[in-house]
Motif scaffolding. Sequence first.
Motif, PDB file in Angstrom:
ATOM      1  N   LEU A  34      28.663  58.392  56.568  1.00  0.00           N
ATOM      2  CA  LEU A  34      29.022  57.550  55.966  1.00  0.00           C
ATOM      3  C   LEU A  34      30.029  56.241  55.876  1.00  0.00           C
ATOM      4  O   LEU A  34      31.327  56.567  55.548  1.00  0.00           O
ATOM      5  N   THR A  35      29.405  54.899  56.131  1.00  0.00           N
ATOM      6  CA  THR A  35      30.785  54.161  55.362  1.00  0.00           C
ATOM      7  C   THR A  35      30.839  53.489  54.293  1.00  0.00           C
ATOM      8  O   THR A  35      29.765  53.379  53.554  1.00  0.00           O
ATOM      9  N   ASP A  36      31.454  53.802  53.271  1.00  0.00           N
ATOM     10  CA  ASP A  36      32.094  53.033  52.146  1.00  0.00           C
ATOM     11  C   ASP A  36      33.238  52.605  51.967  1.00  0.00           C
ATOM     12  O   ASP A  36      33.563  53.336  51.296  1.00  0.00           O
ATOM     13  N   PRO A  37      33.590  51.604  51.741  1.00  0.00           N
ATOM     14  CA  PRO A  37      34.983  50.731  52.324  1.00  0.00           C
ATOM     15  C   PRO A  37      35.286  50.677  50.464  1.00  0.00           C
ATOM     16  O   PRO A  37      36.418  50.599  49.938  1.00  0.00           O
ATOM     17  N   GLY A  93      27.033  55.899  37.626  1.00  0.00           N
ATOM     18  CA  GLY A  93      28.146  56.329  37.370  1.00  0.00           C
ATOM     19  C   GLY A  93      29.078  55.360  38.061  1.00  0.00           C
ATOM     20  O   GLY A  93      29.371  54.346  37.957  1.00  0.00           O
ATOM     21  N   SER A  94      29.483  56.152  39.703  1.00  0.00           N
ATOM     22  CA  SER A  94      30.947  55.087  39.916  1.00  0.00           C
ATOM     23  C   SER A  94      30.508  54.829  41.275  1.00  0.00           C
ATOM     24  O   SER A  94      30.735  54.550  42.354  1.00  0.00           O
ATOM     25  N   ASP A  95      28.765  54.316  41.923  1.00  0.00           N
ATOM     26  CA  ASP A  95      28.239  54.211  42.188  1.00  0.00           C
ATOM     27  C   ASP A  95      29.062  52.777  42.793  1.00  0.00           C
ATOM     28  O   ASP A  95      29.144  51.510  42.265  1.00  0.00           O
ATOM     29  N   THR A  96      28.748  52.254  44.416  1.00  0.00           N
ATOM     30  CA  THR A  96      29.486  51.555  45.039  1.00  0.00           C
ATOM     31  C   THR A  96      28.441  50.274  45.353  1.00  0.00           C
ATOM     32  O   THR A  96      29.060  49.244  46.638  1.00  0.00           O
ATOM     33  N   ARG A  97      26.328  51.148  45.534  1.00  0.00           N
ATOM     34  CA  ARG A  97      25.735  49.822  46.300  1.00  0.00           C
ATOM     35  C   ARG A  97      26.000  48.871  46.183  1.00  0.00           C
ATOM     36  O   ARG A  97      26.238  47.772  47.136  1.00  0.00           O
ATOM     37  N   GLU A 134      40.412  44.085  44.669  1.00  0.00           N
ATOM     38  CA  GLU A 134      39.128  43.727  46.213  1.00  0.00           C
ATOM     39  C   GLU A 134      37.931  43.680  45.582  1.00  0.00           C
ATOM     40  O   GLU A 134      37.113  43.108  45.613  1.00  0.00           O
ATOM     41  N   LEU A 135      37.451  45.020  44.633  1.00  0.00           N
ATOM     42  CA  LEU A 135      36.173  44.752  43.493  1.00  0.00           C
ATOM     43  C   LEU A 135      36.021  44.213  43.352  1.00  0.00           C
ATOM     44  O   LEU A 135      35.213  43.281  42.645  1.00  0.00           O
ATOM     45  N   SER A 136      37.641  43.604  41.919  1.00  0.00           N
ATOM     46  CA  SER A 136      37.392  42.467  41.066  1.00  0.00           C
ATOM     47  C   SER A 136      37.167  40.914  42.371  1.00  0.00           C
ATOM     48  O   SER A 136      36.181  40.460  41.771  1.00  0.00           O
ATOM     49  N   ALA A 137      37.386  40.791  43.673  1.00  0.00           N
ATOM     50  CA  ALA A 137      37.199  39.687  43.951  1.00  0.00           C
ATOM     51  C   ALA A 137      36.201  39.353  44.525  1.00  0.00           C
ATOM     52  O   ALA A 137      35.587  38.107  44.345  1.00  0.00           O
ATOM     53  N   LEU A 138      35.365  40.401  44.096  1.00  0.00           N
ATOM     54  CA  LEU A 138      33.731  40.197  44.529  1.00  0.00           C
ATOM     55  C   LEU A 138      33.240  40.125  43.557  1.00  0.00           C
ATOM     56  O   LEU A 138      32.134  39.549  43.367  1.00  0.00           O
ATOM     57  N   LEU A 139      33.197  39.812  42.640  1.00  0.00           N
ATOM     58  CA  LEU A 139      32.731  39.878  41.154  1.00  0.00           C
ATOM     59  C   LEU A 139      32.617  38.261  40.116  1.00  0.00           C
ATOM     60  O   LEU A 139      31.935  37.743  39.911  1.00  0.00           O
ATOM     61  N   GLY A 140      33.208  37.265  41.678  1.00  0.00           N
ATOM     62  CA  GLY A 140      33.552  35.661  41.791  1.00  0.00           C
ATOM     63  C   GLY A 140      35.062  35.194  40.828  1.00  0.00           C
ATOM     64  O   GLY A 140      35.972  35.783  40.868  1.00  0.00           O
ATOM     65  N   ARG A 141      34.469  34.002  40.582  1.00  0.00           N
ATOM     66  CA  ARG A 141      36.802  33.855  39.959  1.00  0.00           C
ATOM     67  C   ARG A 141      36.235  34.754  38.190  1.00  0.00           C
ATOM     68  O   ARG A 141      35.459  34.836  37.449  1.00  0.00           O
TER      69      ARG A 141
END
Length: 356
Positions: A34-37, A93-97, A134-141
């Motif tokens: 799988l690919t999961d960055p 859980g820790s899902d990244t979907r 990286e995760l935070s940036a994708l949540l918005g400002r």
Amino acid sequence: MFPPPRRQDGDAAIRLTDSDAALARLSAVKKHYLTDPFILPFIARPHLQPHRPPLINIGTYVRSEALDDLVDQWLTLADQEGKPCQIVSFGAGSDTRFWRIATGPKSKCLSKYVELDFSEITTKKAMAIRKSKELSALLGRPEDVTLGGGGSALHSPVYHLLPTDLRLPPSQSFGPLLAAAPTLLSPSLPTLLLFECVLVYMTPACSSALIQWFTDYFAGATESGVLGAVVYEMFNLRDAFGKVMVNNLKARNVTLPGAEPYPTVASLPSRFSSEDFDYASALTLREIRRAYIAPSELERIAQLEMLDEIEELELVLEHYAITWGVKLGSGADGLKASWSGWGMKQKNGELRNLAI
Ligand SMILES: C[S@@+](CC[C@H](N)C(=O)[O-])C[C@H]1O[C@@H](n2cnc3c(N)ncnc32)[C@H](O)[C@@H]1O
């Protein structure tokens, strides 16, 4: 905010199943199934974690591909209906979907993504998200992203992470929450409920109450959106292999009361037919691997690791299934044919969906 979760014996062991799921995913990613960055920020010392055996990697791959396919089709259908969709992931859980969708071609089709889990898990996850640029940036400002519940909840324009105990009566947990935050979930939008390896840890009465509550919440809307649900979990635990699985988990203090009503694959869709869904179907991971994964993919993963025992793999995969169901909303009249076509499709094009 949800009421504080009730303490129950055995919950620590249930919460640990999140690490198992995350480490299995990490192993499948490291071995290139799988690919999961986005997985690394959720795992402590990822480089030190051991690989899982090929059989587990293949199981993780089949389950992920099948779920990704159902979610992807859901986003596409909502887009065709011209409505953004909502996804609620129970026991996330820790899902990244969420991050995988947010960086994919269908990100604009998503209006809300809500994740629920025990507060210990959501606190850890909220912290991991805040620590990762990286995760935070994708949540918005940054000013639109807030923590709540003493760090156990996180809110952003699309993504919401909330602590709860899913065994609580939904009228006490979801009822007040949605009354206080009516924009969190709109009952008139197409909404997908994801139960990825979570209902099995609860009594059938608790999981029925949960599904029933959401069904009623949507049915109560003037123009209700289509409601879909996907369950991935163990079943068929009464045979010799199933009994070994049950005993292994018992030794770790984990019981599987939710599997009790489902001895066969044919029994699985009753989870949704009993809640008035219009379509429901189920497939074992064995069936999915055999007919629902593209042959080119099967060939690719066959090159990744040596697998001696196909029989053993099939025996394991026969004890896990994906069940899905659709309840067509009152607002989906002109699109019923499209939504009823949501489901796993064989690679020969045949749709596996049974009207109830
Ligand atoms: C096996 S893990 C699956 C995690 C994720 N869905 C996945 O597939 O990678 C099960 C998750 O369900 C959560 N869970 C189980 N029972 C729960 C309950 N009663 N309330 C809230 N979360 C629960 C656990 O804490 C854990 O994170």
